[in-house]
Design a protein around this motif. Structure first.
Motif, PDB file in Angstrom:
ATOM      1  N   ASP A 114       0.841  -1.195   0.000  1.00 38.67           N
ATOM      2  CA  ASP A 114       0.000   0.000   0.000  1.00 38.67           C
ATOM      3  C   ASP A 114       0.878   1.248   0.000  1.00 38.67           C
ATOM      4  N   GLY A 115       0.623   2.153  -0.942  1.00 34.99           N
ATOM      5  CA  GLY A 115       1.376   3.396  -1.025  1.00 34.99           C
ATOM      6  C   GLY A 115       2.606   3.330  -1.905  1.00 34.99           C
ATOM      7  N   ASP A 116       2.949   2.152  -2.399  1.00 35.57           N
ATOM      8  CA  ASP A 116       4.110   2.031  -3.286  1.00 35.57           C
ATOM      9  C   ASP A 116       3.897   2.806  -4.582  1.00 35.57           C
ATOM     10  N   THR A 117       5.002   3.199  -5.199  1.00 39.91           N
ATOM     11  CA  THR A 117       4.975   3.842  -6.505  1.00 39.91           C
ATOM     12  C   THR A 117       5.371   2.829  -7.571  1.00 39.91           C
ATOM     13  N   THR A 126       0.467   5.517  -8.044  1.00 43.61           N
ATOM     14  CA  THR A 126       0.436   5.159  -6.629  1.00 43.61           C
ATOM     15  C   THR A 126      -0.476   3.959  -6.424  1.00 43.61           C
ATOM     16  N   ARG A 128      -2.745   1.482  -4.157  1.00 44.33           N
ATOM     17  CA  ARG A 128      -3.513   1.445  -2.912  1.00 44.33           C
ATOM     18  C   ARG A 128      -4.054   0.043  -2.718  1.00 44.33           C
ATOM     19  N   LYS A 182      -9.397   5.461   0.987  1.00 41.21           N
ATOM     20  CA  LYS A 182      -8.215   5.533   0.130  1.00 41.21           C
ATOM     21  C   LYS A 182      -8.499   6.051  -1.277  1.00 41.21           C
TER      22      LYS A 182
END
Length: 218
Positions: A114-117, A126, A128, A182
């Protein structure tokens, strides 16, 4: 031509042309899945979201430039049916949510948190993590600096509701909570939604119905 997001199996792709990114949407059978090819305008690097089925159609869409990566939104078989063939033909790197990778028979090289690029060329997306439809479904958000966000939701959000949670109240509560906190809360009404099946929508079109979805439980 104006992008509508309305595609059919056996028909042409619909192309959404943004300033820094081109998004090509195609429908593949037998379950009318959507696959999305993203192309960075600056570098021509390409990324495919969901090698769902019909490798021949997807490889034709990809073309001679190939793809650098394939992101699988979740573990359900209708979203990775052509993954092995596409990866074998292109050498693309595979991405999936950490908690769904074990359910995808093609090895996942990058476990997405979660939140990785996730990048396609110079364009950042991004990830989610949305829990409920599956344990590790992911959505990808492109926050276009020249316009509104674009959200690839897999089977977690459609026109008219969230994804199927098989009448499991806990799974439904988890999914709608994640989708609200989110996706809906941080993003504007103009955000464009690209689902795993069917037509596109916007958050503005769906936002007024969130209380109804919670009340009905699906």
């Amino acid at each position: 031509m104006t992008y509508t997001g309305e595609v059919r199996v056996g028909g042409p792709a619909d192309v959404h042309e943004l300033q820094e990114l081109m998004i090509s949407k195609v429908a593949v059978g037998p379950m009318d899945n959507n696959a999305y090819l993203l192309r960075c305008r600056a570098t021509d690097e390409q990324l495919l979201i969901d090698a769902a089925a019909d490798a021949a159609t997807l490889l034709t869409l990809i073309g001679d430039d190939g793809i650098a990566s394939v992101v699988t939104t979740h573990r359900h078989g209708d979203h990775w049916g052509a993954l092995g063939e596409v990866v074998a033909a292109t050498g693309a790197r595979t991405y999936a949510g950490r908690y769904d990778a074990e359910g995808i028979p093609v090895a996942t090289e990058v476990l997405v948190e979660d939140g990785d690029t996730v990048r396609v060329g110079r364009v950042p997306l991004t990830a989610r993590h949305l829990v409920g439809h599956t344990p590790g479904s992911i959505a990808l958000i492109y926050d276009d600096p020249h316009g509104h966000p674009h959200v690839f939701t897999g089977d977690c959000l459609f026109p008219g509701g969230v994804g199927n949670t098989r009448k499991d109240p806990a799974a439904f509560a988890s999914l709608i909570d994640d989708v609200e906190t989110k996706i809906f809360e941080p993003l504007p009404d103009e955000a464009w939604v690209y689902p795993g099946h069917g037509n596109d929508t916007t958050l503005g079109a769906e936002r007024p119905h969130l209380p109804q979805w919670r009340a009905r439980g699906w």
